[in-house]
Design a protein around this motif. Structure first.
Motif, mmCIF file in Angstrom:
data_model
loop_
_atom_site.group_PDB
_atom_site.id
_atom_site.type_symbol
_atom_site.label_atom_id
_atom_site.label_comp_id
_atom_site.label_asym_id
_atom_site.label_seq_id
_atom_site.Cartn_x
_atom_site.Cartn_y
_atom_site.Cartn_z
ATOM 1 N N TYR A 59 -1.428 9.479 -7.776
ATOM 2 C CA TYR A 59 -1.070 9.615 -6.366
ATOM 3 C C TYR A 59 -2.317 9.945 -5.570
ATOM 4 C CZ TYR A 59 3.308 10.531 -8.840
ATOM 5 O OH TYR A 59 4.368 10.463 -9.699
ATOM 6 N N PHE A 60 -2.404 9.372 -4.371
ATOM 7 C CA PHE A 60 -3.529 9.640 -3.473
ATOM 8 C C PHE A 60 -3.031 10.447 -2.280
ATOM 9 C CE2 PHE A 60 -6.093 8.037 0.267
ATOM 10 C CZ PHE A 60 -7.220 8.790 -0.020
ATOM 11 N N LEU A 61 -3.493 11.686 -2.171
ATOM 12 C CA LEU A 61 -3.146 12.568 -1.060
ATOM 13 C C LEU A 61 -4.425 13.120 -0.436
ATOM 14 C CD1 LEU A 61 -0.538 12.736 -3.072
ATOM 15 C CD2 LEU A 61 0.008 14.760 -1.726
ATOM 16 N N GLN A 62 -4.319 13.572 0.787
ATOM 17 C CA GLN A 62 -5.456 14.212 1.432
ATOM 18 C C GLN A 62 -5.646 15.613 0.863
ATOM 19 O OE1 GLN A 62 -7.518 12.471 3.900
ATOM 20 N NE2 GLN A 62 -6.355 10.998 2.673
ATOM 21 N N GLN A 63 -6.890 16.012 0.691
ATOM 22 C CA GLN A 63 -7.180 17.327 0.125
ATOM 23 C C GLN A 63 -6.540 18.444 0.942
ATOM 24 O OE1 GLN A 63 -8.679 17.811 -2.750
ATOM 25 N NE2 GLN A 63 -8.836 20.032 -2.715
ATOM 26 N N GLU A 64 -6.499 18.261 2.255
ATOM 27 C CA GLU A 64 -5.957 19.304 3.127
ATOM 28 C C GLU A 64 -4.438 19.457 2.975
ATOM 29 O OE1 GLU A 64 -5.407 16.536 7.150
ATOM 30 O OE2 GLU A 64 -7.039 17.991 7.016
ATOM 31 N N ALA A 65 -3.793 18.546 2.262
ATOM 32 C CA ALA A 65 -2.337 18.596 2.098
ATOM 33 C C ALA A 65 -1.907 19.475 0.930
ATOM 34 C CB ALA A 65 -1.788 17.184 1.906
ATOM 35 N N ARG A 66 -2.866 20.042 0.205
ATOM 36 C CA ARG A 66 -2.506 20.763 -1.016
ATOM 37 C C ARG A 66 -1.543 21.917 -0.756
ATOM 38 N NH1 ARG A 66 -6.481 23.668 -5.313
ATOM 39 N NH2 ARG A 66 -7.806 23.786 -3.479
ATOM 40 N N ALA A 67 -1.822 22.745 0.225
ATOM 41 C CA ALA A 67 -0.939 23.886 0.505
ATOM 42 C C ALA A 67 0.462 23.415 0.875
ATOM 43 C CB ALA A 67 -1.531 24.741 1.618
ATOM 44 N N MET A 68 0.531 22.343 1.645
ATOM 45 C CA MET A 68 1.826 21.793 2.028
ATOM 46 C C MET A 68 2.598 21.301 0.798
ATOM 47 S SD MET A 68 2.622 18.558 4.564
ATOM 48 C CE MET A 68 1.759 17.426 3.472
ATOM 49 N N VAL A 69 1.891 20.681 -0.143
ATOM 50 C CA VAL A 69 2.529 20.198 -1.363
ATOM 51 C C VAL A 69 3.082 21.366 -2.178
ATOM 52 C CG1 VAL A 69 2.118 19.068 -3.587
ATOM 53 C CG2 VAL A 69 1.189 18.072 -1.492
ATOM 54 N N LEU A 70 2.303 22.423 -2.311
ATOM 55 C CA LEU A 70 2.774 23.585 -3.063
ATOM 56 C C LEU A 70 3.997 24.213 -2.408
ATOM 57 C CD1 LEU A 70 -0.610 25.269 -4.049
ATOM 58 C CD2 LEU A 70 1.024 24.184 -5.588
ATOM 59 N N ASP A 71 3.995 24.260 -1.077
ATOM 60 C CA ASP A 71 5.161 24.788 -0.371
ATOM 61 C C ASP A 71 6.382 23.903 -0.613
ATOM 62 O OD1 ASP A 71 3.708 26.897 0.628
ATOM 63 O OD2 ASP A 71 3.322 25.971 2.581
#
Length: 376
Positions: free
Chosen positions: A197-209
């Motif tokens: 999967y390709f996600l933006q690095q800045e999306a990590r916190a959102m993914v964990l939430d």
């Protein structure tokens, strides 16, 4: 929420989710070394995975680092080199054996883990870091991802399951990447199977939430599907991906590596005079790399072709401890990481000086009972 720190360099956390389920989060936290793996870190990660495998409340596991710059830059090869000098002539070196055996056991566990395991592979992912990532069920890459198996620069070989995943890449790209240690970006990772999967690095916190709010179930297969749907829904459009040098140079790689002997392949790569800066850099790395490492890449490709995953790790352990008993590993680490003169004195200094008798020494098991004999 239960939060406990087992080590300063590995944080183990359980996050509560709806329905009484939990999310297990492992965070590598050694930013000064770019989260390079020590034996203690390996054991902490493996201990958490082992405990969570039997914990009915843990639905999904996340493995990440505490920084955006790197997920994991590899194993702590400086300490391994010191261990080799502390026990000269001892084969297998006890510290090297403990490190590699426990590392490969952890990597094998990741490959065979029943519950969904997400690795956030943003930033630098090299060597042992790729060992943690390659076998995960859900591998995220980002715009900052930089992946490489550069063992040829330190007299080692692409281990941590490299013999398994390099051989399963499209065409002969795995052979080329193993020989040259060429760097890959997110698009490359998706192309060769090291990313999902390709996600933006800045999306990590959102993914964990989002993971902490997900409706997990007791069924691991249902949770695999749940994680897949969540990550696909949050993925960035492919238009944001960088160009993939591996894909762009796929035909050139096939041509450069098509010869039937290692010496011919190495000569073809070294003679590359095209316009690709990526291929030029790869050719330069191979030319400066350890001939013994190139020979091991070639030999492992042939020897592991029909082996199971467990058998691959068992063979890699033999070769890894033998690398520590041969001079190129200590010399390569010295030249690249300690003195930083980038002028290693390889022994032998060329492929023509490396005969089968010498190469076969790397495949001699220095024990009566294999330390990883129980892997299946």
């Amino acid at each position: 929420m239960h939060d406990s720190t087992l080590l300063e360099t590995v944080k183990i956390e359980e996050r509560d989710c709806p329905g009484g389920m939990k999310l297990g989060v492992i965070t590598l936290d050694a930013p000064k070394s770019l989260h390079a793996l020590t034996l203690e870190m390996i054991r902490a990660i493996d201990g958490a995975l082992l405990a969570w495998a039997d914990d009915g409340q843990i639905a999904c596991v996340v493995l990440q680092s505490s920084t955006d710059k790197a997920f994991c830059a590899g194993g702590d090869v400086r300490s391994l080199r010191t261990a080799v000098f502390d026990a000269p002539g001892v084969v297998p070196n006890p510290q090297a054996l403990a490190f590699f055996a426990d590392e490969y056991r952890l990597d094998h566990r990741i490959h065979t883990y029943v519950k969904p395991l997400l690795v956030w592979g943003g930033g630098i992912v090299m060597g042992g870091g790729l060992g943690l990532m390659a076998g995960a069920s859900h591998k995220v890459v980002t715009e900052s991802t930089r992946i490489a198996m550069p063992e040829i620069t330190i007299g080692l070989f692409p281990d941590v399951g490299g013999s398994w995943f390099l051989g399963r890449m499209p065409g002969r790209t795995g052979l080329f990447l193993g020989l040259t240690g060429a760097a890959m970006n997110a698009a490359d990772a998706l192309f060769v199977g090291l990313g999902d999967y390709f996600l933006q690095q800045e999306a990590r916190a959102m993914v964990l939430d989002a993971l902490a709010l997900a409706q997990w179930q007791a069924d691991p297969q249902a949770n695999h599907q749940q994680l897949d749907r969540l990550l696909r829904g949050l993925s960035s459009p492919s238009s944001l991906l960088p160009e993939s040098p591996v894909r762009a140079n796929y035909d050139a790689i096939a041509t450069l590596t098509q010869a039937p002997t290692l010496s011919e392949v190495v000569a073809a790569i070294a003679a590359y005079d095209g316009e690709s800066a990526w291929l030029q850099k790869a050719a330069h790395s191979l030319a400066r790399g350890a001939p013994s490492s190139a020979a091991l890449v070639w030999a492992m490709r042939a020897r592991t072709r029909h082996l199971s995953l467990a058998q691959v790790f068992q063979l890699e352990l033999i070769v890894a401890v033998q690398c520590c008993a041969h001079p190129d590993f200590a010399e390569g680490v010295r030249a690249l990481l300690i003195d930083k003169d980038n002028a290693p004195q390889w022994r032998p200094s060329s492929l023509s000086e490396l005969d089968d008798t010498y190469l076969n020494e790397y495949f001699q098991a220095p024990w009566a009972q294999h330390p990883l004999a129980d892997l299946a």
